[in-house]
Design a protein around this motif. Structure first.
Motif, PDB file in Angstrom:
ATOM      1  N   UNK A  64       0.989  -1.116   0.066  1.00  0.00           N
ATOM      2  CA  UNK A  64       0.047   0.183  -0.150  1.00  0.00           C
ATOM      3  C   UNK A  64       0.973   1.196  -0.076  1.00  0.00           C
ATOM      4  N   UNK A  65       0.459   2.223  -0.194  1.00  0.00           N
ATOM      5  CA  UNK A  65       1.076   3.555  -0.175  1.00  0.00           C
ATOM      6  C   UNK A  65       0.471   4.713   0.283  1.00  0.00           C
ATOM      7  N   UNK A 111     -16.310   3.337   3.377  1.00  0.00           N
ATOM      8  CA  UNK A 111     -15.787   2.588   2.481  1.00  0.00           C
ATOM      9  C   UNK A 111     -14.269   2.645   2.956  1.00  0.00           C
ATOM     10  N   UNK A 112     -13.845   1.848   4.185  1.00  0.00           N
ATOM     11  CA  UNK A 112     -12.485   1.659   4.729  1.00  0.00           C
ATOM     12  C   UNK A 112     -11.588   1.408   3.429  1.00  0.00           C
ATOM     13  N   UNK A 113     -10.435   1.986   3.742  1.00  0.00           N
ATOM     14  CA  UNK A 113      -9.373   2.022   3.063  1.00  0.00           C
ATOM     15  C   UNK A 113      -8.404   0.798   3.240  1.00  0.00           C
ATOM     16  N   UNK A 114      -6.909   0.844   2.554  1.00  0.00           N
ATOM     17  CA  UNK A 114      -6.261  -0.240   2.205  1.00  0.00           C
ATOM     18  C   UNK A 114      -4.704   0.027   3.050  1.00  0.00           C
ATOM     19  N   UNK A 115      -4.762   0.855   3.618  1.00  0.00           N
ATOM     20  CA  UNK A 115      -3.478   1.048   4.628  1.00  0.00           C
ATOM     21  C   UNK A 115      -3.752   0.167   5.882  1.00  0.00           C
ATOM     22  N   UNK A 116      -3.732  -1.103   5.607  1.00  0.00           N
ATOM     23  CA  UNK A 116      -4.206  -2.210   6.379  1.00  0.00           C
ATOM     24  C   UNK A 116      -3.654  -3.443   6.012  1.00  0.00           C
ATOM     25  N   UNK A 117      -3.742  -4.605   6.746  1.00  0.00           N
ATOM     26  CA  UNK A 117      -3.593  -5.842   6.432  1.00  0.00           C
ATOM     27  C   UNK A 117      -4.813  -6.530   5.357  1.00  0.00           C
ATOM     28  N   UNK A 118      -5.938  -6.193   5.391  1.00  0.00           N
ATOM     29  CA  UNK A 118      -6.970  -6.480   4.542  1.00  0.00           C
ATOM     30  C   UNK A 118      -7.895  -5.390   4.110  1.00  0.00           C
ATOM     31  N   UNK A 173       9.584   5.822  -6.115  1.00  0.00           N
ATOM     32  CA  UNK A 173       9.558   5.339  -4.723  1.00  0.00           C
ATOM     33  C   UNK A 173      10.938   5.626  -4.031  1.00  0.00           C
ATOM     34  N   UNK A 174      10.740   6.539  -2.915  1.00  0.00           N
ATOM     35  CA  UNK A 174      11.901   6.827  -2.198  1.00  0.00           C
ATOM     36  C   UNK A 174      12.125   6.306  -1.060  1.00  0.00           C
ATOM     37  N   UNK A 175      10.756   5.819  -0.289  1.00  0.00           N
ATOM     38  CA  UNK A 175      10.914   5.095   0.961  1.00  0.00           C
ATOM     39  C   UNK A 175      10.090   4.015   0.835  1.00  0.00           C
ATOM     40  N   UNK A 176      10.476   2.872   1.603  1.00  0.00           N
ATOM     41  CA  UNK A 176      10.059   1.618   1.884  1.00  0.00           C
ATOM     42  C   UNK A 176       9.782   1.475   3.320  1.00  0.00           C
ATOM     43  N   UNK A 177       8.554   1.227   3.871  1.00  0.00           N
ATOM     44  CA  UNK A 177       8.455   1.311   5.265  1.00  0.00           C
ATOM     45  C   UNK A 177       7.435   0.013   5.628  1.00  0.00           C
ATOM     46  N   UNK A 178       7.384  -0.359   6.742  1.00  0.00           N
ATOM     47  CA  UNK A 178       6.617  -1.380   7.352  1.00  0.00           C
ATOM     48  C   UNK A 178       5.157  -0.710   7.432  1.00  0.00           C
ATOM     49  N   UNK A 179       4.079  -1.216   7.924  1.00  0.00           N
ATOM     50  CA  UNK A 179       2.745  -0.687   8.025  1.00  0.00           C
ATOM     51  C   UNK A 179       2.843   0.140   9.608  1.00  0.00           C
ATOM     52  N   UNK A 180       3.760  -0.801  10.266  1.00  0.00           N
ATOM     53  CA  UNK A 180       3.675  -0.339  11.514  1.00  0.00           C
ATOM     54  C   UNK A 180       4.691   1.081  11.717  1.00  0.00           C
ATOM     55  N   UNK A 181       5.462   1.390  10.726  1.00  0.00           N
ATOM     56  CA  UNK A 181       6.066   2.660  10.543  1.00  0.00           C
ATOM     57  C   UNK A 181       5.469   3.613   9.685  1.00  0.00           C
ATOM     58  N   UNK A 182       3.992   3.361   9.761  1.00  0.00           N
ATOM     59  CA  UNK A 182       3.311   4.312   8.751  1.00  0.00           C
ATOM     60  C   UNK A 182       3.060   5.736   9.097  1.00  0.00           C
ATOM     61  N   UNK A 183       2.986   6.005  10.389  1.00  0.00           N
ATOM     62  CA  UNK A 183       2.849   7.237  10.951  1.00  0.00           C
ATOM     63  C   UNK A 183       4.177   8.045  10.754  1.00  0.00           C
ATOM     64  N   UNK A 229       9.730  11.211  -1.987  1.00  0.00           N
ATOM     65  CA  UNK A 229       8.879  11.604  -3.189  1.00  0.00           C
ATOM     66  C   UNK A 229       7.717  10.542  -2.892  1.00  0.00           C
ATOM     67  N   UNK A 230       7.833   9.142  -2.768  1.00  0.00           N
ATOM     68  CA  UNK A 230       6.794   8.241  -2.558  1.00  0.00           C
ATOM     69  C   UNK A 230       7.092   7.409  -1.584  1.00  0.00           C
ATOM     70  N   UNK A 231       6.234   6.996  -0.561  1.00  0.00           N
ATOM     71  CA  UNK A 231       6.391   6.133   0.446  1.00  0.00           C
ATOM     72  C   UNK A 231       5.521   4.790   0.163  1.00  0.00           C
ATOM     73  N   UNK A 232       5.992   3.908   0.102  1.00  0.00           N
ATOM     74  CA  UNK A 232       5.486   2.636   0.053  1.00  0.00           C
ATOM     75  C   UNK A 232       5.261   1.927   1.494  1.00  0.00           C
ATOM     76  N   UNK A 233       4.314   1.287   1.655  1.00  0.00           N
ATOM     77  CA  UNK A 233       4.175   0.467   3.059  1.00  0.00           C
ATOM     78  C   UNK A 233       3.734  -1.088   2.947  1.00  0.00           C
ATOM     79  N   UNK A 234       4.462  -2.097   3.572  1.00  0.00           N
ATOM     80  CA  UNK A 234       4.252  -3.418   3.511  1.00  0.00           C
ATOM     81  C   UNK A 234       3.461  -3.634   4.770  1.00  0.00           C
ATOM     82  N   UNK A 235       2.522  -4.372   4.867  1.00  0.00           N
ATOM     83  CA  UNK A 235       1.714  -4.877   6.122  1.00  0.00           C
ATOM     84  C   UNK A 235       2.509  -5.887   6.630  1.00  0.00           C
TER      85      UNK A 235
END
Length: 350
Positions: free
Chosen positions: A35-36, A122-129, A320-330, A344-350
Motif C-alpha cells: 500500500x502507499x 468505504x474503509x481503506x487499504x493501509x491495512x492488512x486486509x 519510490x523513495x521510501x519503503x517502510x512497514x505498516x507499523x512505521x506508517x506514521x 517522493x513516494x512512501x510505500x508500506x508493507x503490512x
C-alpha cells in the motif's frame, strides 16, 4: 487486523481493527501486499476535524484475494490483483460511460465519496486486509512477469498523471508546463513525454524534486527563486506553453497555469482542490483557454498503461523513495507531509 486509522488533525493511529468481511456477493476481501501514502491522504492528515470513531485510510493498495463473493466472475481465491481507488458499480449510466468516479450507486447519487479510505462507509487499504465492492468492475490482475510495486500506482496516481496529459490534449511537439514535481506531477511529466511533448517544463519549490525532474528530461523552474512566467517565456522563446497541468492542488496555481499558456491552449487540473476559489476568468476568456478537470477513473486507463509497464517504456517504481512497514506508517506520513529525507513516494508493507 492491523491498520492505520484516522481520528482527526495529525491524528492517525496504527491499531487493531476488525477484519473486513464480505457484505455482498459482488465483494472480495483482499489480503494487502503493498500500500502507499498518497498526496490526497494529506488532506486527511491536515484536516481540522475530530471524530469520536475513525476509519481505515488509504486508497492505493494491492494484494491477494482471500475471500471471493459468489457473484464475482473474474477473480478467484488466491489471485493477485490491484484495485481502483475510485469504486464504481460497473453498470450504472456513469460507469458505462467510463466515469466510475461518478457512479450513482457507490456515491449515492453524488452525495458521498466513493474513494477508499475517505469515510467510514468505504474503509481503506493501509491495512492488512480490505473489502473491495463490485470487484469485477474495480479489480485488475497483476501480470506474473511484474512485481507488485510495478503495478501499485495503477490504482491512482499513474492514471491521474496520465489523465492530466490527456485532459491537456498533449500532442507531439507540444510545450507543456507541469506545476508540481510530486508523484502525480512526476507521472504527468512522464505521460506528456510519452505523448510526444517536445518540452516538459517542471515547476516546484523543492530542490530535490526539481533535480529528479531534470534527470528525467524536464526543463525546470524553481518557483521559490525564479519568476515562473518570465522563465517560461525564456524557455519557449516567447511562445508560452501549449498547455499547463496543475498537479498540486493549490487554487493560485490554476490561475498561474493560465498565465503561462498561449492563446488557444489548455489548462488541466488534476490536483485535489478542496476549497472554493476565484478564477482570473478574463485571462481564460481573452486567451481562449480551455479549462479541464476531473476525478480519475483508473478503470479506464489500466488497459492503456499496463502494456507500457510490461514493455519497459514506463517504470512507475522510479518514484519510490521510501519503503517502510505498516507499523512505521506514521513515520511515513511525517516524512511525506514535511518533505523530509528528499521524499517522493512512501510505500508500506503490512
Amino acid at each position: 487486523m492491523k491498520a492505520i486509522v484516522f481520528y482527526g488533525h495529525h491524528d492517525l493511529r496504527v491499531e487493531e481493527t476488525p477484519d473486513p468481511v464480505l457484505l455482498a456477493d459482488t465483494d472480495i476481501v483482499l489480503r494487502v501486499e503493498k500500500t502507499a501514502i498518497c498526496g490526497s491522504d494529506l488532506h486527511l492528515w491536515n484536516a481540522d476535524i475530530a471524530l469520536e470513531q475513525g476509519w481505515v485510510v488509504g486508497h492505493e493498495f494491492l494484494g491477494t484475494a482471500a475471500e471471493v463473493g459468489s457473484a464475482v466472475q473474474s477473480i478467484k481465491k488466491g489471485d493477485r490483483v490491484f484495485a481502483s481507488c475510485t469504486v464504481g458499480c460497473g453498470t450504472c449510466p456513469s460507469c458505462r460511460r467510463g466515469f466510475y468516479s461518478g457512479c450513482s450507486v457507490t456515491t449515492n447519487n453524488l452525495t458521498m465519496s466513493n474513494i477508499f479510505g475517505f469515510s467510514p462507509f468505504l474503509p481503506g487499504g493501509q491495512a492488512e486486509a480490505v473489502r473491495v465492492p463490485f470487484a469485477d468492475a474495480n479489480c485488475f490482475h497483476m501480470p506474473d512477469a511484474l512485481d507488485a510495486e510495478a503495478c501499485l500506482f495503477l490504482t491512482d496516481i499513474l492514471p491521474t498523471g496520465y489523465m492530466g496529459a490527456e485532459l491537456a490534449a498533449v500532442s507531439p511537439g507540444d510545450r507543456i508546463v507541469v506545476f508540481g514535481c510530486g508523484p502525480v506531477g512526476t507521472f504527468a511529466q512522464r505521460s506528456a513525454q510519452l505523448r510526444g511533448a517536445s518540452q516538459v517544463i517542471a515547476v516546484d519549490l523543492d530542490a530535490g524534486r526539481l533535480e529528479r525532474a531534470r534527470q528525467w528530461g524536464c526543463e525546470t523552474i524553481d518557483a521559490s527563486s525564479e519568476d515562473v512566467l518570465e522563465k517560461v517565456r525564456e524557455i519557449t522563446q516567447g511562445n508560452l506553453a501549449d498547455a499547463a497541468i496543475e498537479a498540486v492542488g493549490l487554487p493560485d496555481l490554476v490561475n498561474r497555469a493560465a498565465e503561462v499558456t498561449r492563446p488557444g491552449g489548455t489548462v488541466a487540473v488534476v490536483g485535489i482542490i478542496g476549497v472554493p476559489f476565484e478564477l482570473t476568468w478574463q485571462t481564460f476568456r481573452d486567451r481562449n483557454i480551455s479549462l479541464r478537470t476531473g476525478l480519475v477513473n483508473p478503470q479506464v486507463y489500466v488497459s492503456q498503461l499496463l502494456p507500457l509497464i510490461e514493455q519497459g517504456r514506463l517504470d512507475p517504481t522510479e518514484i519510490i523513495s521510501h519503503r517502510l512497514s505498516l507499523d512505521e506508517g506514521l513515520t511515513g506520513y511525517d516524512i511525506f507531509a514535511n518533505h523530509k529525507e528528499n521524499v517522493l513516494k512512501v510505500v508500506l508493507t503490512p
